[in-house]
Design a protein around this motif. Sequence first.
Motif, PDB file in Angstrom:
ATOM      1  N   ALA A 160       0.832  -1.197   0.000  1.00 48.80           N
ATOM      2  CA  ALA A 160       0.000   0.000   0.000  1.00 48.80           C
ATOM      3  C   ALA A 160       0.871   1.253   0.000  1.00 48.80           C
ATOM      4  O   ALA A 160       0.495   2.272  -0.570  1.00 48.80           O
ATOM      5  CB  ALA A 160      -0.933  -0.008   1.204  1.00 48.80           C
ATOM      6  N   GLU A 161       2.049   1.186   0.631  1.00 50.79           N
ATOM      7  CA  GLU A 161       2.956   2.336   0.635  1.00 50.79           C
ATOM      8  C   GLU A 161       3.446   2.641  -0.778  1.00 50.79           C
ATOM      9  O   GLU A 161       3.498   3.789  -1.189  1.00 50.79           O
ATOM     10  CB  GLU A 161       4.155   2.085   1.571  1.00 50.79           C
ATOM     11  N   GLU A 162       3.805   1.590  -1.525  1.00 50.32           N
ATOM     12  CA  GLU A 162       4.206   1.785  -2.921  1.00 50.32           C
ATOM     13  C   GLU A 162       3.048   2.340  -3.738  1.00 50.32           C
ATOM     14  O   GLU A 162       3.258   3.144  -4.640  1.00 50.32           O
ATOM     15  CB  GLU A 162       4.662   0.462  -3.547  1.00 50.32           C
ATOM     16  N   LEU A 163       1.836   1.910  -3.434  1.00 45.40           N
ATOM     17  CA  LEU A 163       0.643   2.372  -4.137  1.00 45.40           C
ATOM     18  C   LEU A 163       0.499   3.881  -4.010  1.00 45.40           C
ATOM     19  O   LEU A 163       0.318   4.585  -5.004  1.00 45.40           O
ATOM     20  CB  LEU A 163      -0.588   1.661  -3.575  1.00 45.40           C
ATOM     21  N   SER A 164       0.597   4.378  -2.804  1.00 44.98           N
ATOM     22  CA  SER A 164       0.463   5.809  -2.573  1.00 44.98           C
ATOM     23  C   SER A 164       1.541   6.602  -3.312  1.00 44.98           C
ATOM     24  O   SER A 164       1.259   7.608  -3.958  1.00 44.98           O
ATOM     25  CB  SER A 164       0.529   6.100  -1.072  1.00 44.98           C
ATOM     26  N   GLU A 165       2.785   6.138  -3.233  1.00 43.93           N
ATOM     27  CA  GLU A 165       3.890   6.809  -3.928  1.00 43.93           C
ATOM     28  C   GLU A 165       3.687   6.773  -5.436  1.00 43.93           C
ATOM     29  O   GLU A 165       3.925   7.768  -6.132  1.00 43.93           O
ATOM     30  CB  GLU A 165       5.215   6.147  -3.561  1.00 43.93           C
ATOM     31  N   ALA A 166       3.243   5.632  -5.968  1.00 44.99           N
ATOM     32  CA  ALA A 166       3.037   5.496  -7.409  1.00 44.99           C
ATOM     33  C   ALA A 166       1.920   6.414  -7.891  1.00 44.99           C
ATOM     34  O   ALA A 166       2.021   7.025  -8.961  1.00 44.99           O
ATOM     35  CB  ALA A 166       2.741   4.047  -7.771  1.00 44.99           C
ATOM     36  N   LYS A 167       0.851   6.530  -7.105  1.00 47.53           N
ATOM     37  CA  LYS A 167      -0.251   7.416  -7.497  1.00 47.53           C
ATOM     38  C   LYS A 167       0.212   8.871  -7.559  1.00 47.53           C
ATOM     39  O   LYS A 167      -0.160   9.614  -8.474  1.00 47.53           O
ATOM     40  CB  LYS A 167      -1.428   7.271  -6.534  1.00 47.53           C
ATOM     41  N   THR A 168       1.029   9.267  -6.606  1.00 48.95           N
ATOM     42  CA  THR A 168       1.564  10.626  -6.611  1.00 48.95           C
ATOM     43  C   THR A 168       2.421  10.852  -7.854  1.00 48.95           C
ATOM     44  O   THR A 168       2.285  11.865  -8.543  1.00 48.95           O
ATOM     45  CB  THR A 168       2.380  10.890  -5.336  1.00 48.95           C
ATOM     46  N   LEU A 169       3.300   9.894  -8.152  1.00 52.43           N
ATOM     47  CA  LEU A 169       4.160   9.996  -9.329  1.00 52.43           C
ATOM     48  C   LEU A 169       3.329  10.049 -10.603  1.00 52.43           C
ATOM     49  O   LEU A 169       3.515  10.935 -11.450  1.00 52.43           O
ATOM     50  CB  LEU A 169       5.123   8.808  -9.377  1.00 52.43           C
ATOM     51  N   LEU A 170       2.402   9.102 -10.767  1.00 56.05           N
ATOM     52  CA  LEU A 170       1.593   9.047 -11.988  1.00 56.05           C
ATOM     53  C   LEU A 170       0.754  10.301 -12.170  1.00 56.05           C
ATOM     54  O   LEU A 170       0.588  10.786 -13.295  1.00 56.05           O
ATOM     55  CB  LEU A 170       0.702   7.801 -11.986  1.00 56.05           C
ATOM     56  N   THR A 171       0.234  10.838 -11.088  1.00 58.31           N
ATOM     57  CA  THR A 171      -0.550  12.074 -11.178  1.00 58.31           C
ATOM     58  C   THR A 171       0.314  13.199 -11.739  1.00 58.31           C
ATOM     59  O   THR A 171      -0.148  13.987 -12.572  1.00 58.31           O
ATOM     60  CB  THR A 171      -1.128  12.457  -9.798  1.00 58.31           C
ATOM     61  N   SER A 172       1.566  13.263 -11.333  1.00 57.23           N
ATOM     62  CA  SER A 172       2.461  14.307 -11.834  1.00 57.23           C
ATOM     63  C   SER A 172       2.807  14.102 -13.311  1.00 57.23           C
ATOM     64  O   SER A 172       3.232  15.035 -13.982  1.00 57.23           O
ATOM     65  CB  SER A 172       3.737  14.376 -10.989  1.00 57.23           C
ATOM     66  N   TRP A 173       2.631  12.877 -13.814  1.00 55.84           N
ATOM     67  CA  TRP A 173       2.926  12.573 -15.212  1.00 55.84           C
ATOM     68  C   TRP A 173       1.737  12.759 -16.148  1.00 55.84           C
ATOM     69  O   TRP A 173       1.899  12.735 -17.365  1.00 55.84           O
ATOM     70  CB  TRP A 173       3.424  11.133 -15.338  1.00 55.84           C
ATOM     71  N   LEU A 174       0.534  12.932 -15.604  1.00 59.96           N
ATOM     72  CA  LEU A 174      -0.630  13.119 -16.467  1.00 59.96           C
ATOM     73  C   LEU A 174      -0.498  14.410 -17.255  1.00 59.96           C
ATOM     74  O   LEU A 174      -0.116  15.447 -16.705  1.00 59.96           O
ATOM     75  CB  LEU A 174      -1.912  13.175 -15.634  1.00 59.96           C
ATOM     76  N   PRO A 175      -0.834  14.373 -18.535  1.00 62.67           N
ATOM     77  CA  PRO A 175      -0.784  15.610 -19.326  1.00 62.67           C
ATOM     78  C   PRO A 175      -1.905  16.560 -18.911  1.00 62.67           C
ATOM     79  O   PRO A 175      -2.930  16.133 -18.369  1.00 62.67           O
ATOM     80  CB  PRO A 175      -0.975  15.118 -20.757  1.00 62.67           C
ATOM     81  N   SER A 176      -1.687  17.837 -19.157  1.00 62.19           N
ATOM     82  CA  SER A 176      -2.704  18.841 -18.875  1.00 62.19           C
ATOM     83  C   SER A 176      -3.124  19.498 -20.192  1.00 62.19           C
ATOM     84  O   SER A 176      -2.583  19.163 -21.260  1.00 62.19           O
ATOM     85  CB  SER A 176      -2.158  19.901 -17.915  1.00 62.19           C
ATOM     86  N   ALA A 177      -4.051  20.408 -20.113  1.00 64.39           N
ATOM     87  CA  ALA A 177      -4.540  21.100 -21.321  1.00 64.39           C
ATOM     88  C   ALA A 177      -3.392  21.755 -22.082  1.00 64.39           C
ATOM     89  O   ALA A 177      -3.403  21.794 -23.322  1.00 64.39           O
ATOM     90  CB  ALA A 177      -5.596  22.123 -20.942  1.00 64.39           C
ATOM     91  N   SER A 178      -2.378  22.236 -21.380  1.00 61.35           N
ATOM     92  CA  SER A 178      -1.256  22.920 -22.045  1.00 61.35           C
ATOM     93  C   SER A 178      -0.377  21.947 -22.829  1.00 61.35           C
ATOM     94  O   SER A 178       0.433  22.364 -23.653  1.00 61.35           O
ATOM     95  CB  SER A 178      -0.420  23.687 -21.022  1.00 61.35           C
ATOM     96  N   ASP A 179      -0.529  20.630 -22.588  1.00 56.15           N
ATOM     97  CA  ASP A 179       0.256  19.630 -23.314  1.00 56.15           C
ATOM     98  C   ASP A 179      -0.381  19.222 -24.642  1.00 56.15           C
ATOM     99  O   ASP A 179       0.203  18.435 -25.387  1.00 56.15           O
ATOM    100  CB  ASP A 179       0.438  18.367 -22.449  1.00 56.15           C
ATOM    101  N   ILE A 180      -1.576  19.712 -24.921  1.00 59.55           N
ATOM    102  CA  ILE A 180      -2.279  19.353 -26.154  1.00 59.55           C
ATOM    103  C   ILE A 180      -1.727  20.183 -27.303  1.00 59.55           C
ATOM    104  O   ILE A 180      -1.698  21.410 -27.237  1.00 59.55           O
ATOM    105  CB  ILE A 180      -3.806  19.574 -26.021  1.00 59.55           C
ATOM    106  N   ALA A 181      -1.311  19.479 -28.350  1.00 58.85           N
ATOM    107  CA  ALA A 181      -0.716  20.175 -29.506  1.00 58.85           C
ATOM    108  C   ALA A 181      -1.806  20.723 -30.404  1.00 58.85           C
ATOM    109  O   ALA A 181      -2.869  20.238 -30.530  1.00 58.85           O
ATOM    110  CB  ALA A 181       0.149  19.216 -30.299  1.00 58.85           C
TER     111      ALA A 181
END
Length: 181
Positions: A160-181
């Motif tokens: 579960a500890e790895e889960l929480s860390e991975a979710k934080t990391l993956l959230t930071s990797w999600l593209p945002s509106a500014s990443d749309i070409a």
Amino acid sequence: MSKPTATHSDSVGTEALERATGRSRDAWNALLAEAGAQKWDHPTTAAWLVDEHGVDGWWAQGITVGFEQHIGRRQPGQRADGSFEASVSRTLAAPRDAALAAIVGAVTAAAGCDPASVNSSAKNASARWKLDDGRTVVAGVYPTGEKTRVALTMPKLGSAEELSEAKTLLTSWLPSASDIA
């Protein structure tokens, strides 16, 4: 910091469950307990719901996960095999191909490696990365009209500890509106 992984009962509304299956969560839990499902594995429980009670397969999976969490067999985010899986998503105001390009670009830049595979021909496109530390990241792209949901998943986590860390990391990797070409 990401929010904790929701339990099945927190993520699937009681009214929706009852409307779709004809029973409340408590009623399903009681029925499963009475049938002895505490001793069954996940596939047996889900199949029993489908075969004996006519529950749709998707709902049967959810009822089974909820029951396993209810009896303490499974934690939120934990898979039937005991591993954990982190998933995060975001909806972008973009068509499928632009969303796919955005998520591939964002994850490639953040992970520092090219995807091992990209499937752009399916309706729900996907990409997969093998990270230097041995973990895998999978991207899914799900068009819903004018918008597209992009999701990142990191399977086979050990705790579960790895889960929480991975979710934080993956959230930071999600593209945002500014990443749309």
